[in-house]
Scaffold this motif. Structure first.
Motif, PDB file in Angstrom:
ATOM      1  N   THR A  35     -14.519   1.624  -6.564  1.00 40.96           N
ATOM      2  CA  THR A  35     -14.481   0.167  -6.646  1.00 40.96           C
ATOM      3  C   THR A  35     -13.158  -0.284  -7.257  1.00 40.96           C
ATOM      4  O   THR A  35     -12.582  -1.271  -6.828  1.00 40.96           O
ATOM      5  N   LEU A  36     -12.662   0.451  -8.230  1.00 39.07           N
ATOM      6  CA  LEU A  36     -11.379   0.127  -8.851  1.00 39.07           C
ATOM      7  C   LEU A  36     -10.245   0.231  -7.842  1.00 39.07           C
ATOM      8  O   LEU A  36      -9.375  -0.644  -7.776  1.00 39.07           O
ATOM      9  N   ILE A  37     -10.268   1.255  -7.017  1.00 35.94           N
ATOM     10  CA  ILE A  37      -9.244   1.418  -5.982  1.00 35.94           C
ATOM     11  C   ILE A  37      -9.300   0.249  -5.005  1.00 35.94           C
ATOM     12  O   ILE A  37      -8.274  -0.292  -4.598  1.00 35.94           O
ATOM     13  N   TYR A  38     -10.499  -0.175  -4.663  1.00 31.56           N
ATOM     14  CA  TYR A  38     -10.681  -1.331  -3.782  1.00 31.56           C
ATOM     15  C   TYR A  38     -10.101  -2.589  -4.420  1.00 31.56           C
ATOM     16  O   TYR A  38      -9.397  -3.363  -3.777  1.00 31.56           O
ATOM     17  N   VAL A  39     -10.350  -2.777  -5.710  1.00 27.57           N
ATOM     18  CA  VAL A  39      -9.845  -3.950  -6.427  1.00 27.57           C
ATOM     19  C   VAL A  39      -8.321  -3.941  -6.470  1.00 27.57           C
ATOM     20  O   VAL A  39      -7.678  -4.974  -6.299  1.00 27.57           O
ATOM     21  N   ILE A  40      -7.729  -2.784  -6.677  1.00 26.39           N
ATOM     22  CA  ILE A  40      -6.270  -2.693  -6.705  1.00 26.39           C
ATOM     23  C   ILE A  40      -5.700  -3.088  -5.351  1.00 26.39           C
ATOM     24  O   ILE A  40      -4.712  -3.808  -5.261  1.00 26.39           O
ATOM     25  N   GLY A  41      -6.338  -2.651  -4.271  1.00 33.04           N
ATOM     26  CA  GLY A  41      -5.895  -3.040  -2.931  1.00 33.04           C
ATOM     27  C   GLY A  41      -6.019  -4.533  -2.705  1.00 33.04           C
ATOM     28  O   GLY A  41      -5.109  -5.176  -2.181  1.00 33.04           O
ATOM     29  N   ILE A  42      -7.135  -5.103  -3.116  1.00 31.95           N
ATOM     30  CA  ILE A  42      -7.349  -6.546  -2.980  1.00 31.95           C
ATOM     31  C   ILE A  42      -6.325  -7.315  -3.808  1.00 31.95           C
ATOM     32  O   ILE A  42      -5.773  -8.318  -3.358  1.00 31.95           O
ATOM     33  N   SER A  43      -6.041  -6.835  -5.022  1.00 29.97           N
ATOM     34  CA  SER A  43      -5.079  -7.543  -5.872  1.00 29.97           C
ATOM     35  C   SER A  43      -3.691  -7.515  -5.254  1.00 29.97           C
ATOM     36  O   SER A  43      -2.935  -8.479  -5.372  1.00 29.97           O
ATOM     37  N   ASP A  44      -3.349  -6.421  -4.587  1.00 31.98           N
ATOM     38  CA  ASP A  44      -2.048  -6.331  -3.907  1.00 31.98           C
ATOM     39  C   ASP A  44      -1.973  -7.364  -2.785  1.00 31.98           C
ATOM     40  O   ASP A  44      -0.949  -8.020  -2.599  1.00 31.98           O
ATOM     41  N   ILE A  45      -3.064  -7.537  -2.057  1.00 30.55           N
ATOM     42  CA  ILE A  45      -3.111  -8.543  -0.988  1.00 30.55           C
ATOM     43  C   ILE A  45      -2.993  -9.949  -1.578  1.00 30.55           C
ATOM     44  O   ILE A  45      -2.231 -10.779  -1.077  1.00 30.55           O
ATOM     45  N   ILE A  46      -3.724 -10.204  -2.659  1.00 29.80           N
ATOM     46  CA  ILE A  46      -3.664 -11.524  -3.304  1.00 29.80           C
ATOM     47  C   ILE A  46      -2.253 -11.810  -3.794  1.00 29.80           C
ATOM     48  O   ILE A  46      -1.730 -12.910  -3.607  1.00 29.80           O
ATOM     49  N   PHE A  47      -1.626 -10.827  -4.413  1.00 27.03           N
ATOM     50  CA  PHE A  47      -0.263 -11.000  -4.917  1.00 27.03           C
ATOM     51  C   PHE A  47       0.704 -11.306  -3.777  1.00 27.03           C
ATOM     52  O   PHE A  47       1.568 -12.176  -3.895  1.00 27.03           O
ATOM     53  N   THR A  48       0.547 -10.622  -2.657  1.00 28.25           N
ATOM     54  CA  THR A  48       1.408 -10.853  -1.490  1.00 28.25           C
ATOM     55  C   THR A  48       1.223 -12.271  -0.960  1.00 28.25           C
ATOM     56  O   THR A  48       2.195 -12.955  -0.629  1.00 28.25           O
ATOM     57  N   ILE A  49      -0.009 -12.722  -0.893  1.00 29.64           N
ATOM     58  CA  ILE A  49      -0.290 -14.083  -0.422  1.00 29.64           C
ATOM     59  C   ILE A  49       0.315 -15.103  -1.381  1.00 29.64           C
ATOM     60  O   ILE A  49       0.946 -16.070  -0.944  1.00 29.64           O
ATOM     61  N   GLN A  50       0.151 -14.890  -2.674  1.00 31.10           N
ATOM     62  CA  GLN A  50       0.716 -15.809  -3.658  1.00 31.10           C
ATOM     63  C   GLN A  50       2.230 -15.895  -3.506  1.00 31.10           C
ATOM     64  O   GLN A  50       2.801 -16.980  -3.544  1.00 31.10           O
TER      65      GLN A  50
END
Length: 58
Positions: A35-50
């Motif tokens: 789940t942590l690995i999934y969250v890190i991937g999601i955070s990378d996507i969010i950061f890219t969008i921001q």
């Protein structure tokens, strides 16, 4: 014959990414490594969008 190893993609951890990950960990009470690995991937996507939204505003 030995296969050539592929280079490992390493994500650069910025303070903004770290903050996003910490917020997600606290909000969803994440306990497991997958789940942590999934969250890190999601955070990378969010950061890219921001970043792209900020870039478009310029």
């Amino acid at each position: 014959m030995a296969r050539e190893k592929k280079p490992v993609h390493k994500v650069q951890m910025t303070d903004a990414k770290r903050n996003i990950i910490q917020q997600l960990l606290q909000e969803y009470d994440i306990q497991s490594a997958p789940t942590l690995i999934y969250v890190i991937g999601i955070s990378d996507i969010i950061f890219t969008i921001q970043n792209s939204l900020v870039y478009e505003m310029w």
